[in-house]
Design an enzyme around this catalytic site. Structure first.
Site, PDB file in Angstrom:
ATOM      1  N   CYS A   2       1.212   2.459  -3.136  1.00  0.00           N
ATOM      2  CA  CYS A   2       1.187   1.470  -2.067  1.00  0.00           C
ATOM      3  C   CYS A   2       1.865   0.227  -2.603  1.00  0.00           C
ATOM      4  O   CYS A   2       1.356  -0.415  -3.525  1.00  0.00           O
ATOM      5  CB  CYS A   2      -0.242   1.163  -1.633  1.00  0.00           C
ATOM      6  N   GLU A 104       4.407   2.844   3.936  1.00  0.00           N
ATOM      7  CA  GLU A 104       4.932   3.859   3.028  1.00  0.00           C
ATOM      8  C   GLU A 104       6.330   4.239   3.505  1.00  0.00           C
ATOM      9  O   GLU A 104       6.646   4.121   4.694  1.00  0.00           O
ATOM     10  CB  GLU A 104       4.032   5.101   2.969  1.00  0.00           C
TER      11      GLU A 104
END
Length: 222
Positions: A2, A104
């Protein structure tokens, strides 16, 4: 991993959902990047949880220079209890980072990667499990954090193979107060997977210089 996320909920929502006293006026951010300050909850002395602003990128207490934090923005759940950079914090200094969604990037067969914005399907802010550290070897002490990541689940796998560990509100006190690594792992093992909503968004999010609400608006996937 992340590498970017968003948090734009007002402090009133944080206080109501997570039962903490938030004295800081939170500004909305739609493209939070490593080395920036993030809003987090951690174990407090007077209450079960307290609010804190932490720099994203964990600097271990033994580090000689804070630059190591640039490489320690994520900690893999599978190895966090053993890794020298994380194991002390995992035993004693856990936190939960506040977010409304994370990004993402999906690898495409041809062309640039496609960014996706992922939120809790139920909407509203949620918690990403993390660790924090205090570093005082420089002129200015630092309080820093990292985010725990795990294997992607469900439809998330089509976008990326990793995702943050999302912590339900009812697990917060157990996560912060766990007595050591084994108990902390047991808390995460008991967590029910949060249902997610995903949408493709503009590649403008690739630059941390962009930080507007337009970044989370859906676009047609390339």
């Amino acid at each position: 991993m992340c590498g970017r996320f968003a948090f734009f909920s007002p402090r009133e929502a944080v206080q109501e959902l997570f039962g903490v006293d938030c004295t800081v006026e939170l500004k909305p951010h739609y493209n939070i990047a490593p080395t920036q300050l993030v809003a987090a909850l951690r174990a407090g002395q007077a209450t079960s949880a307290e609010f804190a602003m932490l720099r994203w990128g964990l600097v271990p207490s033994w580090a000689k220079e804070p630059a190591i934090g640039n490489r320690l923005i994520n900690a893999r759940l599978e190895t966090v209890a053993e890794k020298p950079a994380f194991r002390a914090a995992f035993r004693r200094r856990r936190c939960a980072v506040l977010a409304d969604g994370f990004y993402e990037w999906q690898q495409r067969a041809d062309g640039p990667k496609q960014p996706w914005f992922i939120t809790a399907a139920a909407g509203g802010p949620f918690l990403m499990a993390g660790l924090w550290e205090h570093w005082d070897k420089g002129n200015v002490p630092l309080e820093t954090c990292t985010l725990l990541t795990t294997e992607a689940s469900g439809a998330m796998r089509a976008v990326h193979h990793r995702m943050p560990v999302i912590l339900p509100p009812d697990a917060l006190d157990r996560w912060l107060g766990a007595a050591g690594s084994d108990e902390a792992l047991a808390v995460l093992d008991s967590v029910v997977t949060t249902e997610l909503h995903m949408q493709p968004v503009s590649r403008a999010v690739n630059s941390p210089a962009h930080d507007g609400a337009d970044l989370i608006q859906p676009v047609d996937a390339a």
